[in-house]
Scaffold this motif. Sequence first.
Motif, PDB file in Angstrom:
ATOM      1  N   SER A 188      -2.636   0.788   1.966  1.00  0.00           N
ATOM      2  CA  SER A 188      -2.437   2.193   2.173  1.00  0.00           C
ATOM      3  C   SER A 188      -2.332   2.600   3.689  1.00  0.00           C
ATOM      4  O   SER A 188      -2.206   3.732   4.114  1.00  0.00           O
ATOM      5  CB  SER A 188      -3.265   3.002   1.492  1.00  0.00           C
ATOM      6  OG  SER A 188      -4.574   2.814   1.636  1.00  0.00           O
ATOM      7  N   CYS A 189      -2.768   1.459   4.514  1.00  0.00           N
ATOM      8  CA  CYS A 189      -2.609   1.823   5.857  1.00  0.00           C
ATOM      9  C   CYS A 189      -1.254   1.485   6.411  1.00  0.00           C
ATOM     10  O   CYS A 189      -0.953   1.543   7.741  1.00  0.00           O
ATOM     11  CB  CYS A 189      -3.507   0.678   6.704  1.00  0.00           C
ATOM     12  SG  CYS A 189      -3.083  -1.010   6.594  1.00  0.00           S
ATOM     13  N   THR A 190      -0.182   0.943   5.417  1.00  0.00           N
ATOM     14  CA  THR A 190       1.166   0.973   5.890  1.00  0.00           C
ATOM     15  C   THR A 190       1.936   2.037   5.425  1.00  0.00           C
ATOM     16  O   THR A 190       3.123   1.805   5.516  1.00  0.00           O
ATOM     17  CB  THR A 190       1.602  -0.688   5.573  1.00  0.00           C
ATOM     18  OG1 THR A 190       1.529  -0.380   4.028  1.00  0.00           O
ATOM     19  CG2 THR A 190       0.846  -1.643   5.845  1.00  0.00           C
TER      20      THR A 190
ATOM     21  N   GLY B 177      -9.975  -2.171   7.315  1.00  0.00           N
ATOM     22  CA  GLY B 177     -10.587  -3.358   7.555  1.00  0.00           C
ATOM     23  C   GLY B 177      -9.840  -3.735   8.923  1.00  0.00           C
ATOM     24  O   GLY B 177     -10.407  -4.372   9.929  1.00  0.00           O
ATOM     25  N   CYS B 178      -8.610  -3.475   9.179  1.00  0.00           N
ATOM     26  CA  CYS B 178      -7.956  -3.934  10.359  1.00  0.00           C
ATOM     27  C   CYS B 178      -6.988  -2.955  10.534  1.00  0.00           C
ATOM     28  O   CYS B 178      -6.598  -2.649  11.986  1.00  0.00           O
ATOM     29  CB  CYS B 178      -7.118  -5.093   9.681  1.00  0.00           C
ATOM     30  SG  CYS B 178      -5.843  -4.983   8.572  1.00  0.00           S
ATOM     31  N   ASP B 179      -6.429  -1.932   9.907  1.00  0.00           N
ATOM     32  CA  ASP B 179      -5.153  -0.795  10.201  1.00  0.00           C
ATOM     33  C   ASP B 179      -3.968  -1.524  10.628  1.00  0.00           C
ATOM     34  O   ASP B 179      -3.145  -1.030  11.431  1.00  0.00           O
ATOM     35  CB  ASP B 179      -5.762  -0.454  11.634  1.00  0.00           C
ATOM     36  CG  ASP B 179      -5.830   1.188  11.197  1.00  0.00           C
ATOM     37  OD1 ASP B 179      -5.301   1.687  10.157  1.00  0.00           O
ATOM     38  OD2 ASP B 179      -6.423   2.038  12.013  1.00  0.00           O
ATOM     39  N   THR B 180      -3.916  -2.871  10.370  1.00  0.00           N
ATOM     40  CA  THR B 180      -2.646  -3.759  10.792  1.00  0.00           C
ATOM     41  C   THR B 180      -2.007  -4.554   9.659  1.00  0.00           C
ATOM     42  O   THR B 180      -1.301  -5.410  10.148  1.00  0.00           O
ATOM     43  CB  THR B 180      -2.860  -4.827  11.999  1.00  0.00           C
ATOM     44  OG1 THR B 180      -4.025  -5.449  11.723  1.00  0.00           O
ATOM     45  CG2 THR B 180      -3.540  -3.926  13.273  1.00  0.00           C
TER      46      THR B 180
ATOM     47  N   GLN C  75      -3.164  -6.506   7.575  1.00  0.00           N
ATOM     48  CA  GLN C  75      -3.628  -8.006   7.327  1.00  0.00           C
ATOM     49  C   GLN C  75      -4.777  -8.027   6.128  1.00  0.00           C
ATOM     50  O   GLN C  75      -4.395  -8.924   5.579  1.00  0.00           O
ATOM     51  CB  GLN C  75      -4.353  -8.220   8.689  1.00  0.00           C
ATOM     52  CG  GLN C  75      -3.275  -8.316   9.857  1.00  0.00           C
ATOM     53  CD  GLN C  75      -2.374  -9.186   9.845  1.00  0.00           C
ATOM     54  OE1 GLN C  75      -2.344 -10.140   9.543  1.00  0.00           O
ATOM     55  NE2 GLN C  75      -1.198  -8.741  10.403  1.00  0.00           N
ATOM     56  N   CYS C  76      -5.636  -7.403   6.177  1.00  0.00           N
ATOM     57  CA  CYS C  76      -6.665  -7.707   5.428  1.00  0.00           C
ATOM     58  C   CYS C  76      -6.785  -7.101   3.832  1.00  0.00           C
ATOM     59  O   CYS C  76      -7.552  -7.599   3.264  1.00  0.00           O
ATOM     60  CB  CYS C  76      -8.088  -6.999   6.119  1.00  0.00           C
ATOM     61  SG  CYS C  76      -8.208  -5.185   5.703  1.00  0.00           S
ATOM     62  N   GLY C  77      -5.914  -6.048   3.767  1.00  0.00           N
ATOM     63  CA  GLY C  77      -5.953  -5.633   2.011  1.00  0.00           C
ATOM     64  C   GLY C  77      -7.127  -4.831   1.647  1.00  0.00           C
ATOM     65  O   GLY C  77      -7.317  -4.355   0.512  1.00  0.00           O
ATOM     66  N   ALA C  78      -8.181  -4.466   2.578  1.00  0.00           N
ATOM     67  CA  ALA C  78      -9.113  -3.579   2.193  1.00  0.00           C
ATOM     68  C   ALA C  78      -8.596  -2.275   1.924  1.00  0.00           C
ATOM     69  O   ALA C  78      -9.512  -1.598   0.878  1.00  0.00           O
ATOM     70  CB  ALA C  78     -10.274  -3.530   3.277  1.00  0.00           C
ATOM     71  N   CYS C  79      -7.453  -1.950   2.036  1.00  0.00           N
ATOM     72  CA  CYS C  79      -7.100  -0.541   1.861  1.00  0.00           C
ATOM     73  C   CYS C  79      -6.030  -0.542   0.665  1.00  0.00           C
ATOM     74  O   CYS C  79      -5.454   0.496   0.552  1.00  0.00           O
ATOM     75  CB  CYS C  79      -6.343   0.081   3.172  1.00  0.00           C
ATOM     76  SG  CYS C  79      -4.811  -0.828   3.513  1.00  0.00           S
ATOM     77  N   THR C  80      -6.070  -1.615  -0.395  1.00  0.00           N
ATOM     78  CA  THR C  80      -5.231  -1.482  -1.108  1.00  0.00           C
ATOM     79  C   THR C  80      -5.511  -0.701  -2.430  1.00  0.00           C
ATOM     80  O   THR C  80      -6.329  -0.426  -2.731  1.00  0.00           O
ATOM     81  CB  THR C  80      -5.162  -2.970  -1.998  1.00  0.00           C
ATOM     82  OG1 THR C  80      -5.054  -4.049  -0.870  1.00  0.00           O
ATOM     83  CG2 THR C  80      -3.983  -3.132  -3.036  1.00  0.00           C
TER      84      THR C  80
HETATM   85  S1  FES Z   1      -6.697  -1.775   6.490  1.00  0.00           S
HETATM   86 FE1  FES Z   1      -6.317  -4.000   6.586  1.00  0.00          FE
HETATM   87  S2  FES Z   1      -4.633  -3.980   5.392  1.00  0.00           S
HETATM   88 FE2  FES Z   1      -4.786  -1.898   5.537  1.00  0.00          FE
END
Ligand code: FES
Length: 163
Positions: free
Chosen positions: A58-60, A38-41, A43-48
Motif C-alpha cells: 500500500s506504499c506503492t 517499514g521502508c516506504d520504498t 521493499q519490506c511488505g509491512a504495508c501489504t
Molecule cells: S512500507 Fe515497505 S513495502 Fe511498503
Amino acid sequence: MNVTVNVNGKPYTRDVEPRTLLVHFLREELGLTGTHVGCDTSQCGACTVHLGGNAVKSCTVLAVQCDGMDVKTIEGMGTPAELHPLQTGFWEEHGLQCGFCTPGMIMASAELLKHNPHPTEEEIRYHLEGNYCRCTGYHNIVKAVQHAAKLMKGDGTGQAADD
Ligand code: FES
Ligand code: FES
C-alpha cells in the motif's frame, strides 16, 4: 480530491491530496494502524493489504487510485475472540517476535492460500519473498502458514480462505 474507499466492508469518503498514498490514507485518515510502514520504498511488505482481492504494497498505491474499490486490512481479518486461521497459525507456531512484519505477512499469506490452498514450503518461501522479517528467521512463519493451510482444510476452525 474526494475519494471513497470500502475498507473492511465499510465505505469511507475523505478529501485527500492527490499524492496521498494508500498506506497513509489507512493509517492517518482512518486510524487503521495495523498496516505498517517499514521502508516506504516497496521493499519490506509491512504495508501489504488486499486491494480488489489482491495483495498489494500500500506504499506503492495512491489513495485516489482506490476510489470505489474494496480494501481489506489486517483489522478485517479476525477478532481477538475469533482469530483468522493465519492469526492462529502465527500464534501457535510462534511466527512473530516484535510483530512489526506480521500484518503484512498475514495479508500476503492469505493471498497465497486463496490461490494455492496446499502450498509447499518452497512455495510459501517464494511467495513471501517480498516480505521482510528482522526477527524470526522465517522458519516459524513458514510453519504458521502451513498450520493455517491445515485449519482452512476443515480440520480446525473451518474458516474459508480470505476474499
Ligand atoms: S512500507 Fe515497505 S513495502 Fe511498503
Ligand atoms: S517479527 Fe519482528 S520483524 Fe518480523
